[in-house]
Design a protein around this motif. Structure first.
Motif, PDB file in Angstrom:
ATOM      1  N   LEU A   1      46.994  22.788  56.029  1.00  0.00           N
ATOM      2  CA  LEU A   1      46.079  22.946  57.171  1.00  0.00           C
ATOM      3  C   LEU A   1      46.456  24.158  58.008  1.00  0.00           C
ATOM      4  N   PHE A   2      47.757  24.344  58.203  1.00  0.00           N
ATOM      5  CA  PHE A   2      48.220  25.470  59.028  1.00  0.00           C
ATOM      6  C   PHE A   2      47.880  26.803  58.362  1.00  0.00           C
ATOM      7  N   ILE A   3      48.152  26.893  57.057  1.00  0.00           N
ATOM      8  CA  ILE A   3      47.884  28.146  56.343  1.00  0.00           C
ATOM      9  C   ILE A   3      46.387  28.420  56.263  1.00  0.00           C
ATOM     10  N   ALA A   4      45.606  27.383  55.972  1.00  0.00           N
ATOM     11  CA  ALA A   4      44.161  27.570  55.785  1.00  0.00           C
ATOM     12  C   ALA A   4      43.451  27.917  57.085  1.00  0.00           C
ATOM     13  N   HIS A   5      43.886  27.302  58.190  1.00  0.00           N
ATOM     14  CA  HIS A   5      43.110  27.426  59.429  1.00  0.00           C
ATOM     15  C   HIS A   5      43.817  28.198  60.544  1.00  0.00           C
ATOM     16  N   ASN A   6      45.142  28.124  60.592  1.00  0.00           N
ATOM     17  CA  ASN A   6      45.833  28.636  61.772  1.00  0.00           C
ATOM     18  C   ASN A   6      46.598  29.933  61.573  1.00  0.00           C
ATOM     19  N   LEU A   7      47.148  30.134  60.380  1.00  0.00           N
ATOM     20  CA  LEU A   7      47.999  31.310  60.191  1.00  0.00           C
ATOM     21  C   LEU A   7      47.262  32.627  60.425  1.00  0.00           C
ATOM     22  N   PRO A   8      46.057  32.839  59.866  1.00  0.00           N
ATOM     23  CA  PRO A   8      45.353  34.097  60.151  1.00  0.00           C
ATOM     24  C   PRO A   8      45.036  34.259  61.639  1.00  0.00           C
ATOM     25  N   ASP A   9      44.603  33.166  62.291  1.00  0.00           N
ATOM     26  CA  ASP A   9      44.285  33.228  63.718  1.00  0.00           C
ATOM     27  C   ASP A   9      45.536  33.477  64.557  1.00  0.00           C
ATOM     28  N   LEU A  10      46.664  32.887  64.119  1.00  0.00           N
ATOM     29  CA  LEU A  10      47.920  33.107  64.839  1.00  0.00           C
ATOM     30  C   LEU A  10      48.310  34.576  64.800  1.00  0.00           C
TER      31      LEU A  10
ATOM     32  N   GLN B   1      51.296  32.977  46.085  1.00  0.00           N
ATOM     33  CA  GLN B   1      50.155  33.102  47.005  1.00  0.00           C
ATOM     34  C   GLN B   1      50.493  33.982  48.205  1.00  0.00           C
ATOM     35  N   ARG B   2      51.691  34.574  48.194  1.00  0.00           N
ATOM     36  CA  ARG B   2      52.158  35.376  49.325  1.00  0.00           C
ATOM     37  C   ARG B   2      51.197  36.528  49.635  1.00  0.00           C
ATOM     38  N   ARG B   3      50.734  37.215  48.592  1.00  0.00           N
ATOM     39  CA  ARG B   3      49.855  38.372  48.803  1.00  0.00           C
ATOM     40  C   ARG B   3      48.524  37.959  49.421  1.00  0.00           C
TER      41      ARG B   3
ATOM     42  N   ALA C   1      47.171  39.345  52.962  1.00  0.00           N
ATOM     43  CA  ALA C   1      45.838  39.965  53.020  1.00  0.00           C
ATOM     44  C   ALA C   1      44.945  39.221  54.003  1.00  0.00           C
ATOM     45  N   SER C   2      45.023  37.886  53.999  1.00  0.00           N
ATOM     46  CA  SER C   2      44.218  37.088  54.925  1.00  0.00           C
ATOM     47  C   SER C   2      44.569  37.401  56.369  1.00  0.00           C
ATOM     48  N   CYS C   3      45.862  37.536  56.660  1.00  0.00           N
ATOM     49  CA  CYS C   3      46.299  37.842  58.028  1.00  0.00           C
ATOM     50  C   CYS C   3      45.821  39.233  58.457  1.00  0.00           C
ATOM     51  N   ILE C   4      45.917  40.205  57.549  1.00  0.00           N
ATOM     52  CA  ILE C   4      45.474  41.577  57.866  1.00  0.00           C
ATOM     53  C   ILE C   4      43.967  41.587  58.141  1.00  0.00           C
ATOM     54  N   LEU C   5      43.203  40.897  57.304  1.00  0.00           N
ATOM     55  CA  LEU C   5      41.746  40.832  57.482  1.00  0.00           C
ATOM     56  C   LEU C   5      41.395  40.135  58.792  1.00  0.00           C
ATOM     57  N   SER C   6      42.183  39.106  59.151  1.00  0.00           N
ATOM     58  CA  SER C   6      41.940  38.396  60.406  1.00  0.00           C
ATOM     59  C   SER C   6      42.182  39.302  61.610  1.00  0.00           C
ATOM     60  N   VAL C   7      43.248  40.115  61.532  1.00  0.00           N
ATOM     61  CA  VAL C   7      43.539  41.062  62.622  1.00  0.00           C
ATOM     62  C   VAL C   7      42.402  42.074  62.752  1.00  0.00           C
ATOM     63  N   ILE C   8      41.950  42.609  61.600  1.00  0.00           N
ATOM     64  CA  ILE C   8      40.857  43.596  61.626  1.00  0.00           C
ATOM     65  C   ILE C   8      39.583  42.953  62.191  1.00  0.00           C
ATOM     66  N   GLY C   9      39.286  41.721  61.720  1.00  0.00           N
ATOM     67  CA  GLY C   9      38.092  41.030  62.187  1.00  0.00           C
ATOM     68  C   GLY C   9      38.122  40.754  63.678  1.00  0.00           C
ATOM     69  N   THR C  10      39.267  40.306  64.172  1.00  0.00           N
ATOM     70  CA  THR C  10      39.394  40.026  65.603  1.00  0.00           C
ATOM     71  C   THR C  10      39.309  41.313  66.407  1.00  0.00           C
ATOM     72  N   ALA C  11      39.952  42.375  65.908  1.00  0.00           N
ATOM     73  CA  ALA C  11      39.883  43.678  66.592  1.00  0.00           C
ATOM     74  C   ALA C  11      38.450  44.187  66.648  1.00  0.00           C
ATOM     75  N   LEU C  12      37.705  43.956  65.567  1.00  0.00           N
ATOM     76  CA  LEU C  12      36.288  44.355  65.561  1.00  0.00           C
ATOM     77  C   LEU C  12      35.494  43.606  66.622  1.00  0.00           C
ATOM     78  N   GLY C  13      35.967  42.407  66.975  1.00  0.00           N
ATOM     79  CA  GLY C  13      35.310  41.649  68.039  1.00  0.00           C
ATOM     80  C   GLY C  13      35.431  42.319  69.393  1.00  0.00           C
TER      81      GLY C  13
ATOM     82  N   LEU D   1      40.331  33.616  51.680  1.00  0.00           N
ATOM     83  CA  LEU D   1      41.640  33.885  51.066  1.00  0.00           C
ATOM     84  C   LEU D   1      42.687  32.872  51.528  1.00  0.00           C
ATOM     85  N   SER D   2      42.679  32.561  52.843  1.00  0.00           N
ATOM     86  CA  SER D   2      43.679  31.623  53.366  1.00  0.00           C
ATOM     87  C   SER D   2      43.472  30.225  52.780  1.00  0.00           C
TER      88      SER D   2
END
Length: 583
Positions: A130-139, A15-17, A21-33, A81-82
């Motif tokens: 819980l950490f991977i699903a909710h916190n890792l992309p936001d972190l 599930q590493r990929r 991918a989830s972290c990259i999408l989260s960064v892009i999404g937050t940057a778009l904010g 994804l997360s």
């Protein structure tokens, strides 16, 4: 921290990929904010011009809406994804832990508290999910986006950027004090939690004894003490954490105190346009939010890494070794040659040597603690011996694959373990490929069929945790049916009739006779009358073999066995003395 991330990704496996991918999408999404704020800044600049380009303004409005829509799209995809990765990791981890525990020697479970294993398989795995699903992309976004924001602010105006970041050093110092000694504190927290779990399990499982001896929650000291210890630890940690957290929480949002006077001074002096001041007031205040998130996520990340460490302890535990080239025994003779074995530093078997010919009955007798059960559990390799060798058919059991060795030995223990499932599935555990007819035939041989048929759902009756809905004799007969169904060539009976009534004992003895037909049988028994016909009797005392022979030979020798037999015979006539007997 980088090493911790690597450990987490290693646990993530395939599930590493998805996680990356989830972290990259989260960064892009937050940057778009951030894009709408930048576009609003450009819009304000245009609105301050003498002649306003309306087409340009409407384009900015359009791209603001697009950025907001794309932000939610990227964040939604990141979350999906997360969550997919997290659920798969949760499943994979629990399967891996279950498989790993199955490869470990029984000594591992003797040394570990049940609560430790339960916490690792339940709480720690759940927290990782819980950490991977909710916190890792936001972190990830909370780390990257403030850097992007700071770079952008320095491009717009380096003076106001410094004013915006002026409080960060103080906040970092406060954060450093918060996380000082965090890892050892976290370890202490989980140690206290595991102790609570262990005592809760012990308390609930021992409820019958607690009630029988009129104990209560308050008087059950171990339970109460573990809860109080956990509570005291949380309070101690909270008291240490609150002062530095309070400083951080105040300082990190206090950059407006610096931005406002510096911005006003630069604006009045004519070196800062009003749109730029507005931009810094908006982004400067919002700059603190990712930092607050980062602190909370860092705490949760450290908690998860402690859990990951404890899961890794299980996954990296040394299993029973498997042979590089497996040997197949030609018969089912059992031989102990110079066997020594210890529980920790306490030696319980000292230079044990004996042979059990194929298709014969050998009884192990002796006082409690003599080492009889240990011998029985070394044969299926629940532990490895410290010295010497155990062989089946002239093949060292270490040279047999664990699965093959387990298939050769069927055990019926004094303490029967049944699972919270149907009677049918508990019997069928002896042979997963058995048909319904095979299960019923085994039950009939073990004298189970009659009482099973009287149950409301017959073989499909759920028996409760540990077989709570069955009597001791019924549970023992089901365990014998399971062993009959396994049809292993070697049978080990460890006090199989120790705690049953005379009626059940007769049925169980008959079931054992059927079970042992044509098999190599090892019996551990305190009731010497049940083993008088054994081909050989091995007498144990203090971890050593003190006598060997048949019943008649050992009686003639007039040593330990003879004394035990006389005590056994005299006990048959023992009874409570009443007032009439005294008269």
């Amino acid at each position: 921290m980088l090493e911790d991330v690597k450990r987490l990704l290693k646990l993530a496996g395939q599930q590493r990929r998805k996680l990356i991918a989830s972290c990259i999408l989260s960064v892009i999404g937050t940057a778009l904010g951030l894009v709408p704020f930048i576009l609003i800044y450009l819009m304000v600049l245009e609105l301050f011009n003498p002649v306003i380009n309306q087409v340009y303004v409407w384009k900015l409005v359009f791209w603001c809406i697009v950025a907001i829509i794309l932000k939610f799209a990227f964040m939604g995809l990141s979350g999906s994804l997360s969550h997919l990765a997290a659920y798969s990791i949760l499943y994979d981890l629990r399967i891996k832990l279950g498989q790993k525990l199955g490869t470990l020697p029984l000594g591992y479970f003797k040394e570990k508290n049940t609560g430790d294993t339960k916490t690792a398989m339940n709480e720690h795995v759940e927290q990782i999910e819980l950490f991977i699903a909710h916190n890792l992309p936001d972190l990830t976004a909370a780390i990257v986006v403030p850097i992007f924001t700071a770079v952008f602010l320095f491009i717009v105006d380096w003076r106001m950027a410094l004013a915006t970041l002026a409080v960060i050093p103080v906040a970092l110092i406060a954060q450093g004090l918060m996380f000082k000694d965090y890892k050892p504190l976290m370890k202490g927290y989980y140690d206290a939690l595991e102790k609570v779990n262990s005592t809760v399990i012990e308390y609930t499982q021992g409820m019958a004894v607690i009630k029988a001896f009129n104990q209560t929650v308050e008087s059950f000291r171990r339970y109460r003490d573990s809860i109080e210890e956990y509570d005291d630890y949380i309070w101690m940690w909270t008291k240490r954490f609150i002062p530095s957290w309070s400083v951080f929480a105040v300082v990190v949002v206090a950059n407006l105190i610096v931005i406002l006077p510096v911005g006003a001074w630069l604006y009045i002096s004519g070196s800062l346009p009003m749109p730029t001041l507005i931009l810094f007031l908006i982004l400067g205040i919002g700059f603190s939010q990712p930092l607050m998130k980062l602190t909370m996520f860092s705490s949760q990340f450290t908690q998860n890494m402690e859990g990951v460490g404890r899961i890794n302890e299980i996954l990296t535990e040394t299993p029973l070794s498997e042979p590089e080239v497996e040997q197949i025994p030609s018969n089912f003779n059992i031989e102990f040659q110079g066997v020594h074995f210890s529980y920790g530093k306490r030696e319980v078997l000292d230079d044990i040597e004996f042979s059990v010919p194929e298709k014969t009955v050998t009884a192990l007798v002796g006082p409690s603690g003599a080492g009889k059960t240990t011998i029985a559990r070394l044969i299926p390799r629940f532990w490895d011996v410290n010295a010497g060798e155990i062989s089946i058919g002239d093949v060292n059991i270490r040279d047999l694959a664990t699965e093959r060795l387990m298939s050769l030995v069927a055990s019926v223990f004094q303490e029967v373990t049944l699972f919270n499932d149907t009677i049918y599935e508990n019997i069928r555990m002896g042979n997963a490929e058995a048909t319904e007819g095979d299960v019923i035939a085994a039950a009939k041989m073990a004298h189970c069929h009659e009482f099973i048929e009287k149950l409301p759902a017959g073989y499909q009756t759920l028996i409760g945790e540990g077989g709570a809905k069955l009597s001791g004799g019924e549970k023992q007969r089901i365990s014998i049916a399971r062993a009959i169904l396994k049809d292993a060539p070697i049978i080990i009976l460890d006090e199989a009739t120790a705690f049953v009534d005379p009626e059940n004992e007769e049925l169980i003895q008959d079931a054992i006779t059927r079970l042992a037909e044509g098999k190599t049988l090892i019996i551990i028994a305190h009731r010497l009358s049940t083993i008088t016909s054994s081909n050989q009797i091995i007498v144990m005392d203090e971890g050593k073999i003190v006598e060997k022979g048949t019943h008649e030979e050992l009686l003639l020798a007039e040593n330990l066995y003879s004394r035990m037999w006389k005590a056994h015979v005299s006990a048959q006539d023992w009874k409570f003395e009443t007032e009439e007997d005294r008269k």
